[in-house]
Design a protein around this motif. Structure first.
Motif, PDB file in Angstrom:
ATOM      1  N   PRO A 197      26.963 -23.350  13.394  1.00  0.00           N
ATOM      2  CA  PRO A 197      26.389 -23.468  14.609  1.00  0.00           C
ATOM      3  C   PRO A 197      27.070 -23.021  15.812  1.00  0.00           C
ATOM      4  CG  PRO A 197      25.664 -25.357  13.949  1.00  0.00           C
ATOM      5  CD  PRO A 197      27.132 -24.844  12.857  1.00  0.00           C
ATOM      6  N   VAL A 198      28.311 -23.315  16.042  1.00  0.00           N
ATOM      7  CA  VAL A 198      28.909 -22.753  17.331  1.00  0.00           C
ATOM      8  C   VAL A 198      29.264 -21.750  17.216  1.00  0.00           C
ATOM      9  CG1 VAL A 198      31.257 -23.097  18.793  1.00  0.00           C
ATOM     10  CG2 VAL A 198      30.670 -25.536  17.373  1.00  0.00           C
ATOM     11  N   LEU A 199      29.999 -20.871  16.324  1.00  0.00           N
ATOM     12  CA  LEU A 199      30.375 -19.187  16.050  1.00  0.00           C
ATOM     13  C   LEU A 199      28.395 -18.615  16.485  1.00  0.00           C
ATOM     14  CD1 LEU A 199      31.361 -17.144  15.729  1.00  0.00           C
ATOM     15  CD2 LEU A 199      31.255 -17.298  13.329  1.00  0.00           C
ATOM     16  N   GLY A 200      27.391 -19.253  15.352  1.00  0.00           N
ATOM     17  CA  GLY A 200      26.183 -18.793  15.293  1.00  0.00           C
ATOM     18  C   GLY A 200      25.474 -18.739  16.471  1.00  0.00           C
TER      19      GLY A 200
ATOM     20  N   ASN B 241      19.826 -22.305  17.193  1.00  0.00           N
ATOM     21  CA  ASN B 241      19.057 -21.613  17.311  1.00  0.00           C
ATOM     22  C   ASN B 241      17.899 -21.164  17.639  1.00  0.00           C
ATOM     23  OD1 ASN B 241      21.516 -19.678  18.469  1.00  0.00           O
ATOM     24  ND2 ASN B 241      21.458 -19.199  16.547  1.00  0.00           N
ATOM     25  N   ILE B 242      16.965 -22.164  15.979  1.00  0.00           N
ATOM     26  CA  ILE B 242      16.112 -22.748  16.325  1.00  0.00           C
ATOM     27  C   ILE B 242      15.771 -23.779  16.741  1.00  0.00           C
ATOM     28  CG2 ILE B 242      15.956 -23.624  14.237  1.00  0.00           C
ATOM     29  CD1 ILE B 242      13.364 -22.367  13.020  1.00  0.00           C
TER      30      ILE B 242
ATOM     31  N   GLY C 204      37.741 -28.621  24.790  1.00  0.00           N
ATOM     32  CA  GLY C 204      39.049 -27.893  26.332  1.00  0.00           C
ATOM     33  C   GLY C 204      38.031 -26.754  27.550  1.00  0.00           C
ATOM     34  N   TYR C 205      37.373 -26.169  26.334  1.00  0.00           N
ATOM     35  CA  TYR C 205      37.034 -24.971  26.657  1.00  0.00           C
ATOM     36  C   TYR C 205      35.318 -25.453  28.033  1.00  0.00           C
ATOM     37  CZ  TYR C 205      34.269 -20.428  26.806  1.00  0.00           C
ATOM     38  OH  TYR C 205      33.835 -19.691  27.145  1.00  0.00           O
ATOM     39  N   VAL C 206      34.658 -26.191  27.019  1.00  0.00           N
ATOM     40  CA  VAL C 206      33.395 -27.007  28.022  1.00  0.00           C
ATOM     41  C   VAL C 206      33.993 -27.265  29.013  1.00  0.00           C
ATOM     42  CG1 VAL C 206      31.864 -28.360  27.434  1.00  0.00           C
ATOM     43  CG2 VAL C 206      32.033 -27.156  26.005  1.00  0.00           C
TER      44      VAL C 206
ATOM     45  N   LEU D  59      25.570 -22.448  23.393  1.00  0.00           N
ATOM     46  CA  LEU D  59      27.051 -22.904  22.939  1.00  0.00           C
ATOM     47  C   LEU D  59      26.823 -24.636  22.868  1.00  0.00           C
ATOM     48  CD1 LEU D  59      30.093 -22.746  22.330  1.00  0.00           C
ATOM     49  CD2 LEU D  59      30.478 -22.288  24.963  1.00  0.00           C
ATOM     50  N   ILE D  60      26.327 -25.290  24.021  1.00  0.00           N
ATOM     51  CA  ILE D  60      26.682 -26.645  23.943  1.00  0.00           C
ATOM     52  C   ILE D  60      25.378 -27.275  23.019  1.00  0.00           C
ATOM     53  CG2 ILE D  60      25.580 -28.198  25.585  1.00  0.00           C
ATOM     54  CD1 ILE D  60      28.480 -26.992  26.656  1.00  0.00           C
TER      55      ILE D  60
END
Length: 537
Positions: free
Chosen positions: A94-97, A158-159, A282-284, A441-442
Motif C-alpha cells: 500500500p505504500v507504493l499503491g 486507497n479504499i 526518514g522521508y516522512v 502516503l501516511i
C-alpha cells in the motif's frame, strides 16, 4: 437417498449467501439518497466493497497455514515464517499503491486495478497440483500470492482514504464511520472464514480458494456500480495522459513478477523491511520539517502511533499462524475444522463494534473520550492479557491435556477488544492528522508498519516451533507469556506519555480546506483591497 453430500449442501448455502449479500450491496450502491442512517451513502458502498474483498482475503488466510503444512508439506516453523512474510508484503505494497494514487491515478482507479489483480490471485489459489515442495505447480501458488499482494497494495490504503474523504476533518462522525467500515471488513471476514475454511478443509483446497475468488469479483462489481455514491471522493488529482496511466498499470504487473521471486526468500524480505522502513520513516520526517509548527507536530504524533504497530500486530497476527496451529493440535474443538475458529475474531467485532462506536461518541459528547494514544495503550494492555490468559489457563488445565476451547474464545475476546481500541482509531487518526497531499502516503506508512508487525508475527511463530520446526505446546506457551508481559510493560509507558502526544495532535485547531478558505475570505479587507477580477463579477 439424496445424491447431495454435506459438502454440496454447504456449497449451495454459500452460493445463496453470496448472492444475497451481493444483491444488498448492489441495491445500496445504486440508490439515489445522499445519506442513510446518519452517514453518507458512499460509506455503505465502501462497506460492501471492502466486505467482499475481506471475504476473499480472510477466507484464504484461515486455511493458508494448513495449506502450507498439509499440502505443500512445509514444517510448522517454516510455514509460520512464510505466512508472516506473505501478510507483511500485503501491508507493505500500500505504500507504493498509495503514492501512485496520490500523485497520478486517484483512489478510484487504483481500487479497480487492485481489485482485478486480487481476483486473478484468488483464482490462481484454486490450482492445487499434487502437493509437496517438488511439485512444479507450487510456482502457480507463489504467483497467486504475488497477485494478491500487489492487488492489496493498490486497494487497501486507497479504499480507507476514501472513507475519510466523505467527511470533514472536524466531523464528529469520523471515528464512528471508520468503526462502521471496520464492521464491513469483519462481516466479510466472518462469512469468508466460515465458508472457505469449511469447504477448504472438508471438500478440497481448490473449492475453498475458488469461493474466495468469487467473493473478490463480487466486491469489484459493487464498487464499480456504486462509484457515483462517492461524490468527489477518490478522483485523480489532475487529468492523466493515457500512456502514463498505462505505464502505471505496467509497473503493477511488473511488481507481481518481483514479488513472485521475493516471497520465496523470507530472509531477503526481513532485510528489505529494515532498509525500506528506515527510508520511509526518514522521508516522512523530512516532509514533516517542511511544515509549519502545528502540522509538523501532528506528523510527530502520527509517527508515535505508527511506531506501536509492530508490537501490537506481531502479537495479534499470531491468530492466522501459530494460534491457528495451536488450535488444530492442542485444543479440544469437538471435531470442528480448526480454520473455522478464525471466524471468532470477526464475529466478536460485528457484535462489539457498534458498542465501541457508541461508547466513543457517548464519551466524546461528555468530553471524556480517551485520546488516540491512550486507546493504543489500552489496546496493548488487552493484547498482553489475551496472551497471559491463554498461557495460565492452559497450564492450569495441564500442558499434557487438551486445552479447553473456552480459552480460545477468551483469547480472541481480549484480542478483539484490543483491536477495536487500535485499528479503526488508527485509520481515523492517520487520515485526520495527515496533510491532504500526503494522505495516502501516511495511510501507506500505517500499513507498512503493520507489515513489519506481520513479519514480526512470523518470527514469533517461527520461535514457537523450536529447533526442530515442529510446534510444541510448552514452547508456544513460553513464547506467548514473554510477549504478553512485554506488551503490558509497553502499554504502561504509552499511557503515561499519552497526554503529551495528544497535545502534539492539536485537535482544537484542525480545519478543513473549505473552512480555512472561508475564514480567509472573511478576513480580507473590503472595498479597495478587492481583486479587479472579483469586481467585474
Amino acid at each position: 437417498m439424496s445424491l447431495w453430500t454435506e459438502g454440496d449442501w454447504i456449497a449451495a448455502i454459500a452460493v445463496l449467501v453470496l448472492a444475497g449479500f451481493l444483491a444488498v450491496g448492489v441495491k445500496v450502491a445504486t440508490q439515489r439518497e445522499p445519506e442513510f442512517a446518519g452517514h453518507p451513502k458512499g460509506l455503505y458502498m465502501l462497506f460492501f466493497a471492502e466486505m467482499w474483498e475481506r471475504f476473499s482475503y480472510y477466507g484464504m488466510r484461515a486455511i493458508l497455514i494448513f495449506y502450507l503444512t498439509q499440502h505443500w508439506l512445509f514444517s510448522d516453523s517454516k510455514s509460520t515464517l512464510i505466512y508472516g512474510a506473505y501478510t507483511s508484503l500485503v501491508y507493505i505494497t500500500p505504500v507504493l499503491g498509495g503514492y501512485l494514487a496520490d500523485r497520478y491515478l486517484g483512489q478510484r482507479k487504483a481500487v479497480v486495478f487492485g481489485g482485478l489483480l486480487l481476483a486473478v490471485g484468488h483464482s490462481l489459489m484454486a490450482v492445487e497440483g499434487v502437493g509437496g515442495q517438488d511439485d512444479p505447480t507450487i510456482n502457480v501458488f507463489w504467483a497467486a500470492l504475488a497477485f494478491i499482494i500487489v492487488g492489496s497494495g493498490f486497494l487497501k490504503a486507497n479504499i480507507s482514504v476514501m472513507v475519510g474523504q466523505l467527511y470533514k476533518l472536524t466531523d464528529v462522525r469520523r471515528d464512528g464511520a471508520y468503526t462502521i467500515f471496520y464492521m464491513g471488513i469483519n462481516v466479510g471476514a466472518a462469512i469468508g472464514t466460515i465458508l472457505v475454511a469449511y469447504l477448504g478443509q472438508t471438500v478440497g483446497w481448490g473449492v475453498g480458494f475458488g469461493l474466495a475468488g468469487i467473493g473478490m469479483l463480487a466486491g469489484l462489481v459493487v464498487f464499480v456500480l456504486g462509484k457515483r455514491a462517492l461524490g468527489g471522493a477518490g478522483e485523480a488529482p489532475k487529468p492523466l495522459a493515457r500512456n502514463r496511466e498505462l505505464a502505471i498499470y505496467a509497473i503493477g504487473i511488473g511488481a507481481v513478477a518481483v514479488i513472485w521471486a521475493l516471497i520465496q526468500y523470507q530472509d531477503v524480505i526481513q532485510t528489505l523491511l529494515a532498509i525500506s522502513g528506515v527510508a520511509l520513516l526518514g522521508y516522512v520526517l523530512f516532509e514533516s520539517f517542511k511544515l509549519p509548527k502545528e502540522p509538523r507536530e501532528r506528523m510527530f504524533a502520527i509517527l508515535f502511533l505508527i511506531a506501536l504497530n509492530p508490537l501490537f500486530w506481531g502479537l495479534f497476527e499470531q491468530a492466522g499462524g501459530s494460534m491457528n496451529l495451536f488450535t488444530d493440535k492442542f485444543v479440544d474443538r469437538g471435531g470442528v475444522p480448526s480454520g473455522i475458529f478464525q471466524s471468532i475474531n470477526p464475529i466478536y467485532i460485528i457484535l462489539l463494534a457498534p458498542i465501541f462506536a457508541g461508547l466513543w461518541q457517548w464519551l466524546g459528547r461528555r468530553g471524556s473520550e480517551p485520546s488516540a494514544p491512550a486507546k493504543f495503550g489500552l489496546a496493548l494492555v488487552q493484547m498482553g492479557l489475551a496472551n497471559l490468559v491463554l498461557v495460565y489457563g492452559a497450564e492450569a488445565y495441564g500442558v499434557a491435556a487438551m486445552t479447553p476451547v473456552i480459552l480460545v474464545f477468551m483469547y480472541y475476546l481480549l484480542a478483539t477488544m484490543a483491536e477495536l481500541c487500535l485499528s479503526p482509531v488508527g485509520l481515523s487518526a492517520m487520515n485526520r492528522l495527515a496533510p491532504s497531499y500526503l494522505a495516502s502516503l501516511i495511510m501507506g506508512a500505517w500499513f507498512y508498519m503493520t507489515a513489519v508487525g506481520n513479519f514480526v508475527a512470523g518470527k514469533i511463530g517461527e520461535a514457537t516451533g523450536g529447533e526442530g520446526g515442529a510446534m510444541s505446546k510448552q514452547g508456544l506457551l513460553d513464547v506467548y507469556e514473554m510477549f504478553g508481559w512485554i506488551s503490558i510493560g509497553v502499554a504502561v509507558a504509552v499511557l503515561l506519555v499519552s497526554p503529551l502526544v495528544k497535545k502534539l495532535m492539536h485537535l482544537d485547531t484542525l480545519r478543513d480546506a473549505d473552512e480555512l478558505a472561508g475564514q480567509a475570505e472573511l478576513a480580507e479587507p473590503q472595498g479597495a483591497g478587492m481583486h479587479p477580477e472579483r469586481e467585474t463579477r
